[in-house]
Motif scaffolding. Structure first.
Motif, mmCIF file in Angstrom:
data_model
loop_
_atom_site.group_PDB
_atom_site.id
_atom_site.type_symbol
_atom_site.label_atom_id
_atom_site.label_comp_id
_atom_site.label_asym_id
_atom_site.label_seq_id
_atom_site.Cartn_x
_atom_site.Cartn_y
_atom_site.Cartn_z
ATOM 1 N N GLU A 181 -9.442 -1.162 8.040
ATOM 2 C CA GLU A 181 -8.103 -1.259 7.439
ATOM 3 C C GLU A 181 -7.162 -0.238 8.063
ATOM 4 O O GLU A 181 -6.005 -0.537 8.362
ATOM 5 C CB GLU A 181 -8.186 -1.021 5.922
ATOM 6 N N GLN A 182 -7.651 0.984 8.278
ATOM 7 C CA GLN A 182 -6.807 2.016 8.884
ATOM 8 C C GLN A 182 -6.489 1.658 10.338
ATOM 9 O O GLN A 182 -5.373 1.875 10.815
ATOM 10 C CB GLN A 182 -7.516 3.380 8.818
ATOM 11 N N ARG B 171 -2.012 5.980 3.234
ATOM 12 C CA ARG B 171 -2.495 4.668 2.788
ATOM 13 C C ARG B 171 -3.838 4.845 2.082
ATOM 14 O O ARG B 171 -4.891 4.416 2.552
ATOM 15 C CB ARG B 171 -2.600 3.678 3.951
ATOM 16 N N ASP C 99 -6.329 2.010 1.420
ATOM 17 C CA ASP C 99 -6.961 1.410 2.608
ATOM 18 C C ASP C 99 -7.994 2.385 3.151
ATOM 19 O O ASP C 99 -7.775 3.052 4.161
ATOM 20 C CB ASP C 99 -5.914 1.091 3.683
ATOM 21 N N THR D 178 -4.244 -4.272 4.655
ATOM 22 C CA THR D 178 -5.227 -4.211 3.568
ATOM 23 C C THR D 178 -6.147 -5.422 3.672
ATOM 24 O O THR D 178 -5.681 -6.538 3.903
ATOM 25 C CB THR D 178 -4.514 -4.200 2.202
ATOM 26 N N THR E 168 0.833 -1.213 0.000
ATOM 27 C CA THR E 168 0.000 0.000 0.000
ATOM 28 C C THR E 168 0.863 1.256 0.000
ATOM 29 O O THR E 168 0.498 2.273 -0.601
ATOM 30 C CB THR E 168 -0.955 -0.034 1.210
#
Length: 1031
Positions: free
Chosen positions: A55-56, A47, A50, A61, A23
């Protein structure tokens, strides 16, 4: 749209192990070529791909997402994919739509298990890979390696990745776990410093060669990267050599002789001890100097020299920044811009859709064998025309339009563009059906392989089972749909487009009600569907879910339907007990599915059960005792006898354990066996293709499977009798005779258990008839040519006996059904049986009521039930009892676990493994780093919460990746009772012996299924006291 447009398209995906920098790399490519959607200073930190909250939060991912980039007049469709094993299905969807793959490998951690997995995926899908060696800066800043040591490490990684590709080319390994174990074994045997990768001796050159330009050395976090070509062009004028010659010499054992100004091999350098390869001398040493100069006490003159030499425009405020990392990034990202190196390699080394589809056509649309002569030749001709259009990537408007949807994904309706491509206002809530009420809209993630797709177009949706030659009889596999809108995907954003031509990757609205997971779209019904995608693992983690409030059941069922469509890998089923069972790939995947259900799709409070673990049941048996096992199967004394309630049928059952390799082949080939048994030649080829990726089109799947079965028996006989070749040969001959007598497989006709026909020596007596089986499975697998030898029975003329023979013929199905029922639910905890062979002899005798008294006969049958059912039950009970008599064992699924940790946390890590009943296979220190890699087998039942516990005990320093590996029998006897003096001394007299692990697992499963469990009802009783206290 002409061919020139398609030639300027590149469809690529990024594949790698988890946390190897996919990413972050995508961020830098988007910042430079994404049309201003991401500022370069935020690249690597934001990112961009994402965009889900989960995801964060987890910093991994979880889904594949696409974005369109522009570089040098070329359109690059980039798909970022997950690296975590739980989301490997997303890798499959990304690889199917791509023509090229960027394979990232961490320069410090090297090749890991998921690297093997994604390489195999790209090989199966015939995707052209390029290698990116990422995190080169860690070799300088963390490991403090010298340029020469770093070169040796990079060389080893390139060799190892090439070794994996060579193994796939030679069809050597069929799974990632097999390949890793084989590589480790090779390194132990050879002791080779290059990592011990076993190179396949063939005439083909290595896949990845830096001098060919398909390898980039990069640091995605700092935003720089280069290929050999970049430095070759720079040094060409300085050294007075051609760039082409330098490009070949800048990798490998080539040295620069400064005196003669010649490029020489190792022999031409003389006795110089300090001679370094040109890659070290001219490339790595320069990088090391820049990194050293950027340190607080470094030589700033070196940075100024680089800026001046390459005429870089670095803002003074960035050079004067007190943070050395900012200064370094400012210089390196302008000297060796990462996006230029990567995208130049993509355009140069990866094929355009026209070239790629001509190469990939055998995988996407394999040629079908047409067996029927009565098919319509026009349909065949049109289907072939469609195939040729896909092969040529025909983008003309009049060409047949063909697209493939690899997955459906849900987006909130409010995220859809409000205006169309011409500025008109769109009604996004129209025609959404049941999806619109949930606020979610389903889009199809698709690639167009031929023709032009337009919004508002009517198109046919073909499922994987569709056959254009069957016409009206297979209408359920084809639907007609209208495409509402087409979108170009820009990460989270969507851009409305009126049409898209062949080679493009788009999101399509309007197919939510027509496609469940994946499908082929075609403008004509005369088109074969694309081949199914291959997933690396199966969803193994199962939980039962129900709403906290029973009134919410309708909302939950609707939410499960939406989740099943939105996730390409999740499986939603209803168990025999009526529970809604959700199957996911792993804990992280399951957590995301539950979260999506609660917050997006169902929006109700849920109760989630503890994981439901699958087991198998088998009996004790060693390969070395094969001859004794065979004797027990064919002998006459060691059997279990059951009689039907009416006394007319006596069932005798013998059981033995199958050789392990044969069991494994039968289990892995279940799809292929299903197709062979049902006489589906085309499907059989496809099933074989899933197992062996590069099967030739004229290969016979039956012949291939038969050869694998014989080879498996051969290898087991040799391994069990290594010292006695005659004994091994004798066992093999007996087994080959037995393979001619396969009556049925079970459970579900395709399992890893075998029912053999009764031995022909078992003669029928005057008053009883033996039910002779038919070895039709052996015939379908090519072990015998006809059925005749199984049923050579002389039928006498007597009417009574004649009727008895006819009844025996009808009861064959009852014997097979009894076997199927027994193997589907074993005696220990009603789990399927595993790797067992049964020999069932069922003899029927004339009815005692066989007379003119039909009324008495009718009452007789009513009293005990239908005779076929009695036989079925007797066979089932006899098989289950036979297993109980032969020392039954529980079989559990095992994960292959790869762990990485530093030296100081090895102790806590082993403590966690010991608590989880793990078996450590190997531990080795990674060369040139303080990290240890440990390989172990962990039971699936013990894996829940394993990653969290590991992180807790090692303060987050250890990471683990689990891949389903194999099934393994527990050696413990679940019914163990101390008998010998030593056992009684160790365990007690039997009354106080605690249940062993196998018994505890069996009791847990029985309790969950509502089966009786032997346990004390009173756990903590209070002792009664009398009023009087006697001293």
């Amino acid at each position: 749209m002409g061919d020139s447009d398609a030639q300027k398209i590149r469809n690529i995906c990024i594949l790698a192990h988890v946390d190897h920098g996919k990413t972050t790399l995508a961020d830098h490519l988007i910042a430079s070529a994404g049309g201003g959607v991401l500022h370069p200073k935020l690249a690597g930190r934001l990112r961009f791909m994402d965009f889900l909250d989960e995801e964060q939060r987890r910093a991994i991912t979880m889904k594949s997402s696409s974005i369109s980039l522009r570089f040098l007049d070329h359109s690059v469709n980039l798909i970022d994919s997950p690296g975590h094993m739980d989301f490997c299905s997303e890798v499959s969807t990304a690889a199917r739509l791509s023509d090229g793959a960027l394979l990232l490998v961490d320069a410090v951690e090297g090749v890991h298990i998921q690297t093997h997995a994604v390489l195999r995926q790209s090989w199966i899908e015939k995707v052209t890979p390029c290698l990116v060696l990422n995190k080169i800066d860690r070799l300088i800043t963390e490991l403090k390696l010298s340029p020469m040591e770093a070169y040796t490490r990079l060389l080893r990684i390139v060799h190892e990745v090439n070794g994996i590709m060579s193994a796939f080319k030679s069809e050597k390994y069929l799974s990632e776990v097999d390949s890793i174990l084989a590589v480790r074994a090779a390194s132990e045997n050879s002791g080779d410093s290059s990592g011990g990768v076993e190179f396949v001796e063939d005439d083909e050159e290595d896949t990845f060669q830096p001098q060919k330009g398909n390898v980039v050395f990069a640091c995605a976090l700092d935003g720089w990267g280069f290929s050999i070509h970049d430095f070759a062009e720079f040094y060409a004028s300085k050294l007075g050599a051609s760039a082409a010659a330098l490009q070949k010499a800048l990798w490998g054992p080539w040295y620069y002789n400064a005196k003669s100004k010649m490029i020489v091999g190792k022999k031409g350098i003389g006795g110089g001890i300090k001679a370094r390869p040109m890659f070290v001398q001219l490339v790595l040493e320069q990088l090391w100097l820049v990194y050293q100069a950027s340190e607080p006490d470094g030589n700033k003159g070196m940075l100024e020299k680089v800026i001046k030499t390459f005429n870089l425009s670095v803002p003074p405020r960035e050079l004067q920044n007190k943070d050395p990392k900012v200064v370094l990034q400012a210089v390196m990202s302008r000297w060796l811009p990462l996006s230029n190196a990567i995208l130049s390699m993509v355009i140069k080394c990866m094929p355009d859709p026209i070239t790629a589809q001509a190469f990939r056509i055998s995988r996407l649309l394999p040629k079908r064998e047409v067996l029927d002569n009565g098919v319509d030749s026009n349909v065949l001709a049109q289907a072939e025309l469609v195939r040729k259009s896909v092969e040529a990537c025909d983008s003309r408007p009049e060409a047949p339009c063909v697209a493939f949807v690899s997955k459906m994904f849900a987006v909130p309706v409010k995220m859809l563009p409000q205006r169309g491509s011409n500025g008109e206002v769109l009604d996004n809530l129209a025609d959404e059906g049941e999806d619109g009420a949930s606020g979610e809209c389903f889009l199809a993630f698709a690639r167009i392989f031929s023709g032009v797709l337009k919004a508002g177009q009517r198109i046919f949706v073909l499922s994987a089972l569709y056959n254009p030659l069957k016409g009206e009889s297979i209408q359920k596999h084809v639907q007609e749909a209208e495409l509402q809108s087409l979108y170009l995907m820009m990460g989270q954003g969507l851009k409305c487009v009126p049409s898209a031509h062949a080679g493009k990757i788009v999101a399509i609205k309007g197919l939510g009600q027509h496609i469940l997971k994946s499908a082929t779209l075609s403008s004509t019904k005369n088109c074969w569907p694309f081949s199914s995608m291959v997933f690396q693992v199966a969803p193994t983690l199962r939980v039962a879910i129900e709403p906290s409030d029973p009134a919410d059941m309708a909302a939950l069922m609707k939410g499960l339907k939406l989740l099943n469509r939105a996730d390409p890998f999740v499986e939603v089923t209803v168990s025999a007990r009526g529970e809604h069972v959700l199957a996911a790939a792993g804990e992280v995947h399951l957590e995301r599915c539950i979260k999506d259900l609660k917050e997006r799709f169902a929006r109700v409070s849920l109760v989630v059960s503890s994981p439901l673990v699958s087991y198998k049941e088998t009996i004790e048996g060693e390969v070395s005792n094969t001859l004794e096992n065979l004797k027990s199967l064919t002998g006459s004394s060691d059997y279990i006898e059951k009689t039907t309630p009416n006394g007319r049928c006596i069932v005798r059952v013998r059981v033995m354990k199958l050789p392990p390799s044969l069991t494994k082949v039968l289990d892995e080939s279940s799809d292929l066996l299903r197709d062979i048994i049902r006489d589906k030649a085309g499907h059989a080829n496809r099933s074989l293709e899933k197992q062996i990726s590069n099967i030739t089109e004229d290969e016979n799947p039956v012949e291939t499977l038969r050869k694998r079965i014989v080879d498996a028996v051969d290898s087991d006989m040799l391994s069990g009798n290594e010292n006695d070749k005659d004994r091994a040969e004798k066992c093999k001959r007996k087994w080959l005779k037995l393979l001619n007598r396969i009556w049925s497989l079970g459970p579900q006709q395709i399992g890893p258990n075998i029912l053999f026909t009764p031995d022909s020596e078992g003669k029928s007596t005057d008053n009883s008839i033996l039910i002779h089986g038919t070895s039709h499975i052996s015939q379908k697998l090519g072990f015998v040519d006809d059925f005749g030898h199984c049923e050579t029975v002389d039928k006498p003329a007597s009417e009574v006996t004649q009727a008895l023979y006819s009844e025996a013929e009808r009861l064959k199905g009852s014997v097979v059904s009894g076997f199927q029922l027994a193997t589907a639910a074993g005696p220990l905890c009603e789990e399927p049986m595993w790797g067992l062979a049964f020999d069932v002899e069922a003899c029927i005798s004339p009815s005692t009521a066989h007379s003119d008294e039909s009324e008495t006969s009718h009452q007789h049958s009513e009293q005990y039930g239908i005779f076929t059912g009695q036989v079925m039950t007797a066979v089932k009970e006899a098989c289950r009892t036979a297993v109980l008599q032969k020392k039954p064992r529980l079989v559990e699924a095992m994960y292959f676990c790869e762990l990485n940790t530093s030296t100081e946390y090895l102790g806590p890590m082993y403590a966690v493994l010991a608590r989880r009943r793990a078996r450590v296979l190997k531990e080795e220190m990674q060369e040139g780093s303080p990290l240890f890699t440990v390989h172990a087998y962990v039971p699936v039942s013990e894996s829940f919460g394993f990653a969290d516990e590991l992180r807790r005990w090692t303060s987050g320093a250890a990471s683990a990746l689990l891949v389903l590996s194999h099934w393994e029998a527990l050696p413990e006897d679940p019914f163990f009772v101390p008998k010998t003096e030593e056992e009684i001394e160790e365990f007690g007299d039997g009354s106080s012996v605690l249940h062993n692990t196998a018994r505890k697992l069996i009791d847990n499963v029985r309790r969950r299924k509502g089966l009786p469990v032997e346990e004390k009802v009173v756990q903590h009783a209070t002792k009664q006291r009398t009023l009087a206290r006697k001293v």
